[in-house]
Design a protein around this motif. Structure first.
Motif, mmCIF file in Angstrom:
data_model
loop_
_atom_site.group_PDB
_atom_site.id
_atom_site.type_symbol
_atom_site.label_atom_id
_atom_site.label_comp_id
_atom_site.label_asym_id
_atom_site.label_seq_id
_atom_site.Cartn_x
_atom_site.Cartn_y
_atom_site.Cartn_z
ATOM 1 N N VAL A 110 -14.711 -3.341 -6.648
ATOM 2 C CA VAL A 110 -13.307 -3.506 -6.285
ATOM 3 C C VAL A 110 -12.456 -3.518 -7.554
ATOM 4 O O VAL A 110 -12.834 -4.145 -8.544
ATOM 5 C CB VAL A 110 -13.112 -4.826 -5.507
ATOM 6 N N VAL A 111 -11.315 -2.820 -7.530
ATOM 7 C CA VAL A 111 -10.325 -2.935 -8.599
ATOM 8 C C VAL A 111 -9.017 -3.411 -7.978
ATOM 9 O O VAL A 111 -8.659 -3.026 -6.865
ATOM 10 C CB VAL A 111 -10.121 -1.609 -9.362
ATOM 11 N N ALA A 112 -8.327 -4.263 -8.704
ATOM 12 C CA ALA A 112 -7.155 -4.943 -8.155
ATOM 13 C C ALA A 112 -5.878 -4.141 -8.329
ATOM 14 O O ALA A 112 -5.518 -3.779 -9.453
ATOM 15 C CB ALA A 112 -6.986 -6.306 -8.815
ATOM 16 N N THR A 113 -5.189 -3.885 -7.222
ATOM 17 C CA THR A 113 -3.827 -3.363 -7.274
ATOM 18 C C THR A 113 -2.840 -4.491 -7.525
ATOM 19 O O THR A 113 -1.737 -4.271 -8.028
ATOM 20 C CB THR A 113 -3.470 -2.652 -5.974
ATOM 21 N N GLY A 114 -3.231 -5.701 -7.154
ATOM 22 C CA GLY A 114 -2.450 -6.897 -7.409
ATOM 23 C C GLY A 114 -3.394 -8.060 -7.641
ATOM 24 O O GLY A 114 -4.454 -8.146 -7.001
ATOM 25 N N ILE A 115 -3.051 -8.925 -8.582
ATOM 26 C CA ILE A 115 -3.839 -10.121 -8.896
ATOM 27 C C ILE A 115 -3.003 -11.307 -8.435
ATOM 28 O O ILE A 115 -1.978 -11.624 -9.035
ATOM 29 C CB ILE A 115 -4.145 -10.191 -10.395
ATOM 30 N N VAL A 116 -3.424 -11.965 -7.350
ATOM 31 C CA VAL A 116 -2.558 -12.904 -6.634
ATOM 32 C C VAL A 116 -3.189 -14.292 -6.558
ATOM 33 O O VAL A 116 -4.348 -14.430 -6.136
ATOM 34 C CB VAL A 116 -2.269 -12.391 -5.212
ATOM 35 N N ALA A 117 -2.426 -15.303 -6.955
ATOM 36 C CA ALA A 117 -2.841 -16.700 -6.782
ATOM 37 C C ALA A 117 -2.573 -17.093 -5.329
ATOM 38 O O ALA A 117 -1.434 -17.355 -4.947
ATOM 39 C CB ALA A 117 -2.072 -17.599 -7.732
ATOM 40 N N ALA A 118 -3.635 -17.122 -4.530
ATOM 41 C CA ALA A 118 -3.461 -17.239 -3.081
ATOM 42 C C ALA A 118 -3.253 -18.658 -2.594
ATOM 43 O O ALA A 118 -2.739 -18.849 -1.480
ATOM 44 C CB ALA A 118 -4.674 -16.632 -2.372
ATOM 45 N N ASP A 119 -3.647 -19.662 -3.386
ATOM 46 C CA ASP A 119 -3.491 -21.035 -2.909
ATOM 47 C C ASP A 119 -2.663 -21.891 -3.862
ATOM 48 O O ASP A 119 -2.790 -23.111 -3.887
ATOM 49 C CB ASP A 119 -4.853 -21.680 -2.633
ATOM 50 N N GLY A 160 -7.341 -2.650 -3.981
ATOM 51 C CA GLY A 160 -6.540 -3.530 -3.133
ATOM 52 C C GLY A 160 -6.277 -4.834 -3.852
ATOM 53 O O GLY A 160 -6.703 -5.031 -5.006
ATOM 54 N N THR A 161 -5.581 -5.740 -3.201
ATOM 55 C CA THR A 161 -5.266 -7.028 -3.805
ATOM 56 C C THR A 161 -6.526 -7.875 -3.934
ATOM 57 O O THR A 161 -7.327 -7.969 -3.003
ATOM 58 C CB THR A 161 -4.232 -7.778 -2.953
ATOM 59 N N VAL A 162 -6.702 -8.476 -5.104
ATOM 60 C CA VAL A 162 -7.770 -9.447 -5.303
ATOM 61 C C VAL A 162 -7.123 -10.827 -5.411
ATOM 62 O O VAL A 162 -6.248 -11.053 -6.249
ATOM 63 C CB VAL A 162 -8.604 -9.131 -6.557
ATOM 64 N N ASP A 184 -3.421 -6.658 2.499
ATOM 65 C CA ASP A 184 -4.090 -5.646 1.677
ATOM 66 C C ASP A 184 -5.184 -6.250 0.793
ATOM 67 O O ASP A 184 -5.713 -5.572 -0.091
ATOM 68 C CB ASP A 184 -3.074 -4.910 0.807
ATOM 69 N N ALA A 185 -5.559 -7.508 1.051
ATOM 70 C CA ALA A 185 -6.590 -8.151 0.236
ATOM 71 C C ALA A 185 -7.952 -7.527 0.493
ATOM 72 O O ALA A 185 -8.314 -7.230 1.633
ATOM 73 C CB ALA A 185 -6.646 -9.642 0.525
#
Length: 252
Positions: A110-119, A160-162, A184-185
């Motif tokens: 997987v490669v990230a299109t977005g790196i997101v702090a989900a919590d 996608g988003t990681v 999109d995760a």
């Protein structure tokens, strides 16, 4: 054949890649992928609180591999320490991860299109609100799309988003809630946002690459495929076009 980066003599940082993983097993997989012997530690560079392994890759790129610890806080601290000590063209968070089935099955890269702090945020009467919604900062870093496309094509990876989480998902309800907030995760891990946040504060582009060891959802250790994911991580770093990735990441 050695491939040089444009202008690397005038800006050596453009030919240097920082790879931050969580644990030594991931670092060893990356080093094997780079063609180095993890047991040899050909060049060990001391840092406050730890050390990194430096590999002179045949492509002409110097790759520093750092096992920074588990979680976004440890990853941010380790990355910031390395970024303060030296100059880099890219900070890359790597390692194994949980994948959101069916988009990222076991063994997938997987490669990230977005790196997101989900919590990172607060629970409110209306549900979870992230710190951006609360007006306190950002929860997302976006790698250069051309770099993502390059890596995805070279590795046959899912893009996608990681998500970065401080507590990994252990149930179906949490997995469904994450997908509802981030449709999109493709994967969840624990360090990407920390590395990206440190990189942003040093003016360095960031990137995230993961290989899937388990499905995000109910915790079933018997279904984990950590060995296979580490082998996939090794293959990914063997196939990654390091000079071109650094060039595209620098385009922003």
């Amino acid at each position: 054949m050695t491939v040089g980066l444009p202008d690397e003599q005038s800006d050596p940082a453009r030919a240097r890649l920082l790879v931050v993983v969580a644990v030594p097993a991931e670092a060893d997989a990356v080093l094997r992928g780079l063609g180095a012997d993890p047991r040899a530690h050909q060049e060990r560079v001391a840092l406050p609180g730890g050390a990194l392994d430096r590999v002179a890759h045949p492509s002409g790129v110097t790759v520093d591999v750092l096992a920074g610890g588990v979680g976004p806080g440890a990853a941010a601290a380790a990355a910031a320490t390395a970024l303060t000590a030296d100059r880099y063209g890219l900070a890359l968070s790597a390692g194994i991860a949980g994948g959101f089935a069916p988009r990222a099955p076991l063994g997938a890269t997987v490669v990230a299109t977005g790196i997101v702090a989900a919590d990172l945020g607060a629970e409110t009467p209306d549900g979870f609100a992230d710190v951006t919604e609360l007006g306190f900062g950002t929860v997302r870093h976006t790698p250069a799309p051309t770099a993502v496309a390059l890596a995805a094509e070279a590795l046959g990876a899912v893009a996608g988003t990681v998500l970065t989480v401080s507590t990994v998902t252990g149930g179906a309800a949490r997995a469904a809630a994450l997908i509802a907030r981030h449709p999109d995760a493709v994967a969840e891990a624990m360090e990407g946002f920390g590395v990206a946040e440190a990189a942003a504060r040093h003016g360095v582009p960031s990137f995230e690459l993961r290989t899937v060891s388990n499905a995000v959802g109910p915790r079933d250790r018997s279904a984990w495929r950590i060995g296979e994911a580490l082998a996939a991580l090794e293959r990914a770093f063997a196939a990654l076009p390091h000079p071109a990735l650094l060039k595209e990441a620098g385009r922003g």
